[in-house]
Design an enzyme around this catalytic site. Structure first.
Site, PDB file in Angstrom:
ATOM      1  N   ARG A 159       0.817  -1.217   0.000  1.00  0.00           N
ATOM      2  CA  ARG A 159       0.000   0.000   0.000  1.00  0.00           C
ATOM      3  C   ARG A 159       0.851   1.267   0.000  1.00  0.00           C
ATOM      4  O   ARG A 159       0.367   2.367  -0.217  1.00  0.00           O
ATOM      5  CB  ARG A 159      -0.904   0.009   1.242  1.00  0.00           C
ATOM      6  CG  ARG A 159      -2.199  -0.737   0.979  1.00  0.00           C
ATOM      7  CD  ARG A 159      -3.172  -0.457   2.051  1.00  0.00           C
ATOM      8  NE  ARG A 159      -2.608  -0.818   3.340  1.00  0.00           N
ATOM      9  CZ  ARG A 159      -3.316  -0.949   4.449  1.00  0.00           C
ATOM     10  NH1 ARG A 159      -4.602  -0.751   4.434  1.00  0.00           N
ATOM     11  NH2 ARG A 159      -2.748  -1.274   5.594  1.00  0.00           N
ATOM     12  N   LYS A 189       2.667 -19.062   6.824  1.00  0.00           N
ATOM     13  CA  LYS A 189       1.949 -19.366   8.047  1.00  0.00           C
ATOM     14  C   LYS A 189       1.654 -18.071   8.802  1.00  0.00           C
ATOM     15  O   LYS A 189       2.308 -17.079   8.496  1.00  0.00           O
ATOM     16  CB  LYS A 189       2.743 -20.343   8.914  1.00  0.00           C
ATOM     17  CG  LYS A 189       3.977 -19.710   9.603  1.00  0.00           C
ATOM     18  CD  LYS A 189       4.615 -20.673  10.531  1.00  0.00           C
ATOM     19  CE  LYS A 189       4.260 -20.412  11.967  1.00  0.00           C
ATOM     20  NZ  LYS A 189       5.194 -19.619  12.730  1.00  0.00           N
ATOM     21  N   ASP A 212       6.268 -24.065   4.938  1.00  0.00           N
ATOM     22  CA  ASP A 212       6.752 -24.320   6.298  1.00  0.00           C
ATOM     23  C   ASP A 212       8.260 -24.273   6.148  1.00  0.00           C
ATOM     24  O   ASP A 212       8.854 -25.189   5.557  1.00  0.00           O
ATOM     25  CB  ASP A 212       6.287 -25.686   6.807  1.00  0.00           C
ATOM     26  CG  ASP A 212       6.711 -25.897   8.247  1.00  0.00           C
ATOM     27  OD1 ASP A 212       7.899 -25.650   8.550  1.00  0.00           O
ATOM     28  OD2 ASP A 212       5.885 -26.274   9.077  1.00  0.00           O
ATOM     29  N   HIS A 213       8.882 -23.214   6.627  1.00  0.00           N
ATOM     30  CA  HIS A 213      10.288 -23.018   6.238  1.00  0.00           C
ATOM     31  C   HIS A 213      11.197 -24.120   6.774  1.00  0.00           C
ATOM     32  O   HIS A 213      12.308 -24.314   6.283  1.00  0.00           O
ATOM     33  CB  HIS A 213      10.791 -21.613   6.598  1.00  0.00           C
ATOM     34  CG  HIS A 213      11.127 -21.412   8.038  1.00  0.00           C
ATOM     35  ND1 HIS A 213      10.180 -21.116   8.985  1.00  0.00           N
ATOM     36  CD2 HIS A 213      12.299 -21.471   8.702  1.00  0.00           C
ATOM     37  CE1 HIS A 213      10.773 -20.986  10.167  1.00  0.00           C
ATOM     38  NE2 HIS A 213      12.057 -21.200  10.015  1.00  0.00           N
ATOM     39  N   LYS A 273      15.085 -26.695   5.289  1.00  0.00           N
ATOM     40  CA  LYS A 273      16.393 -26.817   5.964  1.00  0.00           C
ATOM     41  C   LYS A 273      17.146 -28.050   5.461  1.00  0.00           C
ATOM     42  O   LYS A 273      16.568 -29.117   5.295  1.00  0.00           O
ATOM     43  CB  LYS A 273      16.195 -26.910   7.478  1.00  0.00           C
ATOM     44  CG  LYS A 273      15.607 -25.620   8.043  1.00  0.00           C
ATOM     45  CD  LYS A 273      15.662 -25.573   9.553  1.00  0.00           C
ATOM     46  CE  LYS A 273      14.902 -24.359  10.038  1.00  0.00           C
ATOM     47  NZ  LYS A 273      15.670 -23.464  10.868  1.00  0.00           N
ATOM     48  N   ASP A 291       2.454 -21.730  17.276  1.00  0.00           N
ATOM     49  CA  ASP A 291       3.553 -21.070  16.574  1.00  0.00           C
ATOM     50  C   ASP A 291       4.578 -22.089  16.057  1.00  0.00           C
ATOM     51  O   ASP A 291       5.162 -21.893  14.999  1.00  0.00           O
ATOM     52  CB  ASP A 291       4.234 -20.073  17.528  1.00  0.00           C
ATOM     53  CG  ASP A 291       5.301 -19.254  16.850  1.00  0.00           C
ATOM     54  OD1 ASP A 291       5.034 -18.719  15.755  1.00  0.00           O
ATOM     55  OD2 ASP A 291       6.426 -19.142  17.410  1.00  0.00           O
ATOM     56  N   HIS A 351       5.999 -26.657  12.444  1.00  0.00           N
ATOM     57  CA  HIS A 351       7.378 -27.131  12.287  1.00  0.00           C
ATOM     58  C   HIS A 351       7.629 -28.477  12.974  1.00  0.00           C
ATOM     59  O   HIS A 351       8.218 -29.386  12.396  1.00  0.00           O
ATOM     60  CB  HIS A 351       8.367 -26.113  12.847  1.00  0.00           C
ATOM     61  CG  HIS A 351       8.176 -24.716  12.317  1.00  0.00           C
ATOM     62  ND1 HIS A 351       7.824 -24.452  11.023  1.00  0.00           N
ATOM     63  CD2 HIS A 351       8.283 -23.505  12.918  1.00  0.00           C
ATOM     64  CE1 HIS A 351       7.739 -23.138  10.834  1.00  0.00           C
ATOM     65  NE2 HIS A 351       8.004 -22.545  11.980  1.00  0.00           N
ATOM     66  N   LYS A 359      10.830 -20.816  24.019  1.00  0.00           N
ATOM     67  CA  LYS A 359      11.618 -19.588  23.894  1.00  0.00           C
ATOM     68  C   LYS A 359      12.345 -19.334  25.214  1.00  0.00           C
ATOM     69  O   LYS A 359      11.944 -19.841  26.259  1.00  0.00           O
ATOM     70  CB  LYS A 359      10.686 -18.420  23.591  1.00  0.00           C
ATOM     71  CG  LYS A 359       9.921 -18.632  22.274  1.00  0.00           C
ATOM     72  CD  LYS A 359       9.888 -17.372  21.441  1.00  0.00           C
ATOM     73  CE  LYS A 359       9.155 -17.564  20.151  1.00  0.00           C
ATOM     74  NZ  LYS A 359      10.031 -17.822  19.004  1.00  0.00           N
TER      75      LYS A 359
HETATM   76  C1  BG6 Z   1       8.751 -19.183  13.164  1.00  0.00           C
HETATM   77  C2  BG6 Z   1       8.116 -18.831  14.467  1.00  0.00           C
HETATM   78  O1  BG6 Z   1       7.854 -19.884  12.346  1.00  0.00           O
HETATM   79  O2  BG6 Z   1       9.891 -19.972  13.401  1.00  0.00           O
HETATM   80  C3  BG6 Z   1       9.096 -18.114  15.365  1.00  0.00           C
HETATM   81  O3  BG6 Z   1       6.989 -18.006  14.233  1.00  0.00           O
HETATM   82  C4  BG6 Z   1      10.358 -18.917  15.520  1.00  0.00           C
HETATM   83  O4  BG6 Z   1       8.531 -17.845  16.643  1.00  0.00           O
HETATM   84  C5  BG6 Z   1      10.889 -19.327  14.156  1.00  0.00           C
HETATM   85  O5  BG6 Z   1      11.306 -18.119  16.195  1.00  0.00           O
HETATM   86  C6  BG6 Z   1      12.044 -20.290  14.301  1.00  0.00           C
HETATM   87  O6  BG6 Z   1      12.637 -20.496  13.059  1.00  0.00           O
HETATM   88  P1  BG6 Z   1      14.162 -20.908  12.953  1.00  0.00           P
HETATM   89  O7  BG6 Z   1      14.372 -21.231  11.516  1.00  0.00           O
HETATM   90  O8  BG6 Z   1      14.967 -19.763  13.436  1.00  0.00           O
HETATM   91  O9  BG6 Z   1      14.296 -22.112  13.850  1.00  0.00           O
END
Ligand code: BG6
Length: 483
Positions: free
Chosen positions: A51, A150, A179-180, A184, A237, A242, A337
């Site tokens: 925007r 996500k 889903d990143h 990896k 989260d 993950h 965390k």
């Molecule tokens: C994200 C979460 O999907 O993954 C975060 O929302 C988290 O809270 C992060 O810190 C962790 O990713 P990575 O790749 O640093 O383990």
């Protein structure tokens, strides 16, 4: 709706949320890395949609600075970064306005004969409207692909609704749910280790494996994402996405082919066989925690600026998989965390072999362990016993075999995932049924802790998490220490 093409003849890449934080930190750097490796089409255009009113030239200059900042020095080149940013156009668009889609159509007019990738790096409440808007001007045609970030829903119902909304306008083969963790390197390696080594796959079952531990620990707190985090907690989260992805890859049956759907079919089957944690067994199977001030760091409530919250910043589980392969093997999962270290690790603990026959200095010889580290380093170790060459008696000691070799820069998760989107390969993306079954399992867990009336246990910043979690691990030597 059209079929997805599987070659990399993409016409344009359109990034909704193109001025946002994720775009600047991860997406442009990852696109750049693919660009310098020749994986983007030569004349690829990147449209950054937001925007904000920005001049393309000033925007390009900003992205150049972001690349300097976020790309590793070994892969950054002034010249290539300049060439890359020239591919970027800024498009100011308010997607809530009726004329937004015809405006976008004008920009994409020359590219729409080839597949266009739409990356939605925006809040999920916009997903449905964007899919509908694109379809209203037929921009969902010709092999278009939709990439979504996500959180994908906040429970089973909302995820199902979102899936339905998207599928009104895009086929499942056009939708790439990110889903990143699936990008990896070490996670990919689990598939390689399991399915290309008979010594592992032949032993990959309850008969040989005593337990499995999966840990994703972070030293970071919730930072400035308090509002988002407090509505989600570690369970939504990290666990629902993950952690469950990791679990399904570690435990799934071999797919009949190395194809996206054959692999995802097996992941879904595995998630379906994950035993529900009902209120009756909740107390023995799950522990939630919340960090409190400690080691000079403030607690969660101060971080989010509230007086109270039942949101968990830590969750640990003992899970069972009800199929023949895993009958009786506990899978211990934990994530949180502000823990003692940043660690991503999968440990396969094999059963003891003949403990009375051969001993070590300290008594029983150790069990074999396969350790797959994916944070902070990507490493794989196998612990085996060998004769202790320093001892007069016939004793053994454990040797650590390093199975991974480091060579050059590893691909970053987003870099790899984007390359796969350009290829049209869905293997590393989460399918609709997969995401729904993961939510169904988590919904039951949430019902169970609500029924129990349980509140998260406090744990100090930079500790191992709440002590109560130790009671979950009933075999072996407990949780691996987080360092
Ligand atoms: C994200 C979460 O999907 O993954 C975060 O929302 C988290 O809270 C992060 O810190 C962790 O990713 P990575 O790749 O640093 O383990």
């Amino acid at each position: 709706k059209a079929n997805v093409m599987t070659n990399s003849d993409v016409g344009a890449f359109v990034l909704f949320g193109g001025s946002g934080d994720l775009a600047k930190r991860k997406l442009y750097p990852s696109l750049y890395l693919n660009f310098i490796k020749g994986l983007l089409p030569d004349d690829c255009k990147i449209f950054s949609v937001s925007r904000l009113s920005e001049q393309t030239q000033a925007f390009q200059a900003d992205i150049f600075l972001q690349l300097e900042r976020y790309v590793s020095p070994s892969q950054f080149s002034d010249e290539k970064a300049k060439a890359f940013v020239k591919c970027i156009r800024h498009v100011q668009l308010d997607i809530t306005q009726v004329d937004a889609w015809t405006t976008l159509e004008t920009h994409l007019e020359n590219f729409r004969q080839s597949p266009i990738i739409y990356y939605l790096s925006v809040a999920p409440r916009f997903f449905g409207d964007i899919a509908k808007g694109l379809s209203s001007v037929s921009l969902n045609q010709n092999g278009a692909r939709l990439v979504v970030e996500k959180p994908f829903g906040h429970d089973f119902e909302s995820a199902r609704t979102l899936n339905r909304e998207l599928r009104l306008f895009f086929d499942e083969q056009q939708i790439f749910r990110i889903d990143h963790y699936l990008g990896k390197e070490s996670i990919q390696n689990i598939l390689a280790l399991r399915f290309s080594n008979n010594i592992f796959e032949s032993q990959w079952h309850a008969g040989a494996i005593e337990s499995v531990q999966i840990t994703v620990a972070e030293t970071l707190g919730v930072g400035d994402r308090g509002d988002y985090y407090d509505n989600n907690g570690a369970s939504k989260d990290m666990l629902q996405n993950h952690m469950m992805q990791l679990l399904s890859i570690v435990a799934m049956e071999p797919p009949f082919a190395f194809s996206p759907d054959a692999i995802r079919d097996e992941k879904v089957k595995l998630l379906r066989s994950l035993r529900l944690i009902t209120p009756e067994v909740y107390a023995d199977h799950c522990v939630r925690g919340q960090y409190v001030a400690g080691s000079g760091e403030r607690g969660y409530l101060d971080d989010i600026g509230r007086d109270s919250s039942d949101c968990e910043t830590y969750i640990a589980l003992k899970a069972y998989i009800d199929n023949r392969r895993w009958a009786g093997t506990p899978f211990y999962l934990r994530t949180g965390k502000r823990l003692a270290g940043s660690l991503g690790e999968i440990i396969i603990n094999f059963k003891p072999s003949n403990p009375e026959l051969i001993r070590s200095k300290s008594g029983q010889c150790s069990n074999n362990q396969l350790v797959i580290n994916f944070q902070p380093d990507q490493d794989i170790f196998l612990f085996i016993n060998k004769k202790d060459n320093q001892s007069e008696m016939f004793l053994v000691d454990a040797a650590r075999l390093q199975l991974s070799t480091k060579s050059g820069d590893l691909k970053l998760p987003y870099e790899r995932l984007l390359a796969h989107v350009f290829e049209g390969d869905q293997t590393l993306f989460v399918r609709d049924d997969e995401i729904e079954v993961a939510w169904q399992w988590l919904d039951q867990l949430v019902v169970s802790w609500s029924a129990e009336g349980s509140r998260p246990h406090p744990y100090d910043c930079f500790s191992q998490g709440p002590e109560q979690a130790n009671q979950l691990v009933t075999n072996g030597s407990g949780w691996e220490r987080i360092k």
